[in-house]
Scaffold this motif. Structure first.
Motif, PDB file in Angstrom:
ATOM      1  N   GLU A  76      44.147  51.279  -3.685  1.00  0.00           N
ATOM      2  CA  GLU A  76      45.060  52.364  -3.276  1.00  0.00           C
ATOM      3  C   GLU A  76      46.065  51.847  -2.235  1.00  0.00           C
ATOM      4  O   GLU A  76      47.251  52.159  -2.295  1.00  0.00           O
TER       5      GLU A  76
ATOM      6  N   TYR B  42      50.047  51.550  -2.566  1.00  0.00           N
ATOM      7  CA  TYR B  42      50.865  52.250  -1.571  1.00  0.00           C
ATOM      8  C   TYR B  42      51.866  51.290  -0.936  1.00  0.00           C
ATOM      9  O   TYR B  42      53.068  51.579  -0.840  1.00  0.00           O
TER      10      TYR B  42
ATOM     11  N   GLU C  70      47.359  55.282  -8.181  1.00  0.00           N
ATOM     12  CA  GLU C  70      47.227  56.448  -7.306  1.00  0.00           C
ATOM     13  C   GLU C  70      47.866  56.162  -5.942  1.00  0.00           C
ATOM     14  O   GLU C  70      48.570  57.005  -5.376  1.00  0.00           O
TER      15      GLU C  70
ATOM     16  N   ARG D  49      51.119  57.975  -4.325  1.00  0.00           N
ATOM     17  CA  ARG D  49      51.019  58.665  -3.032  1.00  0.00           C
ATOM     18  C   ARG D  49      52.254  58.359  -2.183  1.00  0.00           C
ATOM     19  O   ARG D  49      52.855  59.252  -1.574  1.00  0.00           O
TER      20      ARG D  49
ATOM     21  N   ARG E 110      55.171  61.240  -1.373  1.00  0.00           N
ATOM     22  CA  ARG E 110      55.395  61.564   0.041  1.00  0.00           C
ATOM     23  C   ARG E 110      56.885  61.628   0.359  1.00  0.00           C
ATOM     24  O   ARG E 110      57.324  62.345   1.244  1.00  0.00           O
TER      25      ARG E 110
END
Ligand SMILES: [Mg+2]
Length: 302
Positions: A59, A63, A103, A107, A111
């Motif tokens: 993750e 990100y 994922e 994210r 955002r």
């Protein structure tokens, strides 16, 4: 050959085509669109062993892949709009690994209101590789902020605090898009760059491309609490991957910005733009001045 020698070699052999307002050498390229509009485009590749370790969470890797590009678009004073993601997955990867990676990427995108518009997946025989491309645009009626616009007399400012990012912040940082958009809405910005390689290196890029000298004051550089041990100043100058924004504005505006912050983030005046041969001067606590050598991350050492 060092990274910036390689970039210069490429730039010299790739004349900007029609509609390329700013080509290789800024945080993003600036491309003309029909009418008065323009877009900015950046691409960043993250490799296992260089930008993350195999044990980092998927993750966080996903990100970071999108966040580093968001940071480049913010450094242009622009809003990110659309993302493309290309991923090389190691042979035998677990399906859950790929979904967790995506994922994390989503994210970061969500955002900041960014849509994932396309990409590519492939098998990699040399570890995980993830490449993100982001397209952004300036707020209506404004132009992208370049590295080359700093003017003598301006104040030099930085968002947040510097150093210690490898303790974990380099995987979890919040790109400064909100801060950048508030900044360009409030005042004229001379030049801007995001701090990916480290203040000592990135300040030199801004100085070189603006043709100015930056005088930075050691006692004003905000050091992160995550700087654990050793020399805090060296950490703030050279650790890299802070993903804060370094920018120049008129001195009157600078003090107002420092008083109010930007989008809830502290901003600090750390120096001034002066005339002279392009470079960066560090003024020590005792008033001593020394040319600041680039000590940040260098991809092709030697
Ligand atoms: Mg950058």
């Amino acid at each position: 050959m060092k990274e910036f020698d390689l970039i210069r070699w490429i730039a010299e052999r790739t004349p900007a085509g029609d509609g390329v307002v700013t080509g290789i050498g800024d945080d993003c390229a600036v491309l003309d669109l029909p009418g008065d509009a323009c877009i900015v485009v950046t691409t960043d590749m993250l490799l296992e062993g260089t930008h993350f370790r195999s044990g980092d969470s998927p993750e966080e890797i996903g990100y970071k892949a999108v966040a580093v590009s968001l940071s480049d678009v913010a450094a242009m004073g622009c809003r990110s709009l659309h993302a493309f993601l290309a991923v090389g997955l190691p042979e035998g990867f677990a399906p859950a690994f790929a979904t967790r990676l995506l994922e994390g990427a989503l994210r970061a995108a969500r955002r900041f209101g960014v849509s994932l518009a396309g990409g590519d997946t492939t098998a990699s025989s040399a570890g995980l590789c993830i490449c993100s491309t982001l397209i952004g645009a300036p707020p209506s009626g404004r132009q992208p902020v370049l590295r080359s616009g700093a003017a003598v007399g301006e104040a030099v400012m930085v968002t947040g605090r510097l150093g210690g990012s490898l303790a974990g912040r380099h995987l979890r940082f919040v790109p400064r898009q909100d801060e950048a958009l508030e900044l360009v809405a409030r005042c004229a910005v001379g030049a801007m760059i995001d701090l990916s390689d480290g203040l000592s290196s990135d300040a030199r890029h801004l100085a070189a491309q603006s043709g100015v000298r930056l005088r930075l004051f050691e006692d004003r550089i905000p050091v992160s609490d995550e700087v654990a041990a050793g020399n805090p100043l060296q950490a703030a100058l050279n650790d890299g991957e802070d993903f804060e924004l370094l920018f120049t504005v008129s001195p009157g505006v600078a003090h107002e910005l420092q008083r109010t912050g930007l989008a809830g983030t502290m901003v600090t005046v750390i120096g001034e733009v002066v005339a002279g041969a392009p470079g960066v001067i560090l003024v020590g606590r005792g008033g001593d001045e020394a040319e600041l050598a680039a000590g940040g991350y260098e991809h092709f050492a030697g």
